[in-house]
Write a protein that holds these residues in place. Structure first.
Motif, PDB file in Angstrom:
ATOM      1  N   LEU A 117      18.678 -18.513   3.869  1.00 40.96           N
ATOM      2  CA  LEU A 117      17.306 -18.774   4.312  1.00 40.96           C
ATOM      3  C   LEU A 117      16.278 -18.309   3.295  1.00 40.96           C
ATOM      4  CD1 LEU A 117      17.536 -17.986   8.122  1.00 40.96           C
ATOM      5  CD2 LEU A 117      17.481 -20.203   6.999  1.00 40.96           C
ATOM      6  N   GLN A 118      16.727 -17.668   2.226  1.00 40.04           N
ATOM      7  CA  GLN A 118      15.854 -17.276   1.127  1.00 40.04           C
ATOM      8  C   GLN A 118      16.445 -17.827  -0.173  1.00 40.04           C
ATOM      9  OE1 GLN A 118      15.584 -13.016   1.402  1.00 40.04           O
ATOM     10  NE2 GLN A 118      13.915 -13.132   2.851  1.00 40.04           N
ATOM     11  N   PRO A 119      16.299 -19.120  -0.395  1.00 42.83           N
ATOM     12  CA  PRO A 119      16.942 -19.735  -1.554  1.00 42.83           C
ATOM     13  C   PRO A 119      16.382 -19.207  -2.875  1.00 42.83           C
ATOM     14  CG  PRO A 119      15.503 -21.293  -0.446  1.00 42.83           C
ATOM     15  CD  PRO A 119      15.548 -20.070   0.402  1.00 42.83           C
ATOM     16  N   GLU A 120      17.275 -19.076  -3.845  1.00 46.02           N
ATOM     17  CA  GLU A 120      16.897 -18.591  -5.176  1.00 46.02           C
ATOM     18  C   GLU A 120      15.825 -19.487  -5.802  1.00 46.02           C
ATOM     19  OE1 GLU A 120      18.076 -15.856  -6.948  1.00 46.02           O
ATOM     20  OE2 GLU A 120      18.970 -15.259  -5.054  1.00 46.02           O
ATOM     21  N   LYS A 121      15.822 -20.737  -5.424  1.00 46.66           N
ATOM     22  CA  LYS A 121      14.868 -21.710  -5.957  1.00 46.66           C
ATOM     23  C   LYS A 121      13.416 -21.291  -5.673  1.00 46.66           C
ATOM     24  CE  LYS A 121      14.661 -26.744  -5.687  1.00 46.66           C
ATOM     25  NZ  LYS A 121      15.188 -27.869  -4.942  1.00 46.66           N
ATOM     26  N   ILE A 122      13.244 -20.533  -4.601  1.00 46.38           N
ATOM     27  CA  ILE A 122      11.908 -20.092  -4.196  1.00 46.38           C
ATOM     28  C   ILE A 122      11.757 -18.582  -4.335  1.00 46.38           C
ATOM     29  CG2 ILE A 122      10.232 -20.016  -2.307  1.00 46.38           C
ATOM     30  CD1 ILE A 122      11.671 -22.424  -1.098  1.00 46.38           C
ATOM     31  N   PHE A 123      12.735 -17.808  -3.839  1.00 47.95           N
ATOM     32  CA  PHE A 123      12.627 -16.356  -3.732  1.00 47.95           C
ATOM     33  C   PHE A 123      13.441 -15.648  -4.805  1.00 47.95           C
ATOM     34  CE2 PHE A 123      12.027 -18.072   0.554  1.00 47.95           C
ATOM     35  CZ  PHE A 123      10.765 -17.566   0.833  1.00 47.95           C
ATOM     36  N   SER A 124      13.033 -15.737  -6.043  1.00 49.06           N
ATOM     37  CA  SER A 124      13.712 -15.025  -7.126  1.00 49.06           C
ATOM     38  C   SER A 124      12.695 -14.713  -8.212  1.00 49.06           C
ATOM     39  CB  SER A 124      14.843 -15.871  -7.699  1.00 49.06           C
ATOM     40  OG  SER A 124      14.321 -16.999  -8.368  1.00 49.06           O
ATOM     41  N   PHE A 125      13.049 -13.763  -9.074  1.00 53.41           N
ATOM     42  CA  PHE A 125      12.159 -13.437 -10.179  1.00 53.41           C
ATOM     43  C   PHE A 125      12.061 -14.599 -11.162  1.00 53.41           C
ATOM     44  CE2 PHE A 125      12.853  -8.970  -8.879  1.00 53.41           C
ATOM     45  CZ  PHE A 125      11.518  -8.625  -8.736  1.00 53.41           C
ATOM     46  N   GLU A 126      13.142 -15.365 -11.299  1.00 53.96           N
ATOM     47  CA  GLU A 126      13.107 -16.524 -12.189  1.00 53.96           C
ATOM     48  C   GLU A 126      12.082 -17.540 -11.689  1.00 53.96           C
ATOM     49  OE1 GLU A 126      16.111 -15.346 -10.942  1.00 53.96           O
ATOM     50  OE2 GLU A 126      16.568 -14.232 -12.763  1.00 53.96           O
ATOM     51  N   ALA A 127      12.075 -17.761 -10.363  1.00 53.50           N
ATOM     52  CA  ALA A 127      11.104 -18.695  -9.787  1.00 53.50           C
ATOM     53  C   ALA A 127       9.688 -18.153  -9.930  1.00 53.50           C
ATOM     54  CB  ALA A 127      11.425 -18.953  -8.315  1.00 53.50           C
ATOM     55  N   LEU A 128       9.521 -16.860  -9.749  1.00 52.38           N
ATOM     56  CA  LEU A 128       8.203 -16.233  -9.867  1.00 52.38           C
ATOM     57  C   LEU A 128       7.663 -16.335 -11.285  1.00 52.38           C
ATOM     58  CD1 LEU A 128       5.890 -14.386  -8.812  1.00 52.38           C
ATOM     59  CD2 LEU A 128       7.327 -12.462  -9.444  1.00 52.38           C
ATOM     60  N   LEU A 129       8.546 -16.141 -12.260  1.00 51.33           N
ATOM     61  CA  LEU A 129       8.113 -16.135 -13.656  1.00 51.33           C
ATOM     62  C   LEU A 129       8.011 -17.525 -14.269  1.00 51.33           C
ATOM     63  CD1 LEU A 129      10.125 -13.018 -14.860  1.00 51.33           C
ATOM     64  CD2 LEU A 129       7.727 -13.141 -14.152  1.00 51.33           C
TER      65      LEU A 129
END
Length: 164
Positions: free
Chosen positions: A88-100
Motif C-alpha cells: 500500500l506504499q509503493p516505492e514508485k511514490i513513497f521512496s527517497f528515489e521518488a522524492l529526489l
C-alpha cells in the motif's frame, strides 16, 4: 470535542503551522502571523500528541499481518496499479528515489502549495472543518468538507491514474 466547544476553542491542524511560524517570528514580515500565538500553545500540544500517538501505535501496537481491506477495494487499487494489500506504499511514490526525482519533487511542491493555499482559502484544514466546524453546525465547514471529498475523488480517479 465537547471540551473544546465548552471552552470556545476550535480544532484544526493547519492552525499549528500558523502558530509555529508566528512563534518563529514570521509576524515581523507578515500581518497574518502577527497575533498572540501563546494563546494557541494548547493546539501545539495536541499536534505533538497526535504525532507521538501515531509513533506509539506504529511501533508497539501493529502486527505483521497485512491491513484487512475489502476485496472490492483491493480490486479498485489493482486497477490503479497498486498491489494491495501487500504494497500500500509503493516505492514508485513513497521512496527517497521518488522524492529526489524531478517528478517527485514537483509533486510535493505543487501538492504542498495546493494544500497550503486550499486550507488558507477554506479557512481551515480537513480536520478543523470536519471535526470542529461540523460539530458546531457551521455551513461553511459543510461546504468545505464537500469540496474536500470532491477533490479527493478527482485526485483518486483522475489525477492518480494520469500521474502513475
Amino acid at each position: 470535542m465537547v471540551l473544546l466547544l465548552f471552552f470556545g476553542k476550535s480544532f484544526g491542524f493547519s492552525t499549528n503551522l500558523r502558530v509555529i511560524c508566528a512563534a518563529c517570528g514570521a509576524g515581523k514580515h507578515s500581518r497574518f502571523f502577527d497575533f498572540n500565538w501563546r494563546a494557541q500553545t494548547w493546539n501545539l500540544l495536541f499536534l505533538v500528541g497526535a504525532v507521538l500517538g501515531g509513533w506509539i501505535a506504529s511501533e508497539f501496537m501493529s502486527g505483521d499481518d497485512p491491513v484487512q481491506i475489502s476485496q472490492a477495494t483491493i480490486e479498485d487499487l489493482r486497477e490503479l496499479g497498486f498491489s494491495a494489500p501487500d504494497d500500500l506504499q509503493p516505492e514508485k511514490i513513497f521512496s527517497f528515489e521518488a522524492l529526489l526525482s524531478v517528478r517527485g519533487f514537483l509533486l510535493l511542491l505543487i501538492g504542498g502549495f495546493m494544500i497550503g493555499f486550499g486550507s488558507r482559502y477554506a479557512g481551515g484544514c480537513t480536520s478543523g472543518h470536519a471535526i470542529s466546524g461540523l460539530s458546531n453546525l457551521q455551513l461553511p465547514s459543510l461546504i468545505a468538507v464537500i469540496g474536500f471529498f470532491i477533490g479527493g475523488l478527482i485526485s483518486t480517479f483522475i489525477l492518480l491514474p494520469l500521474l502513475f
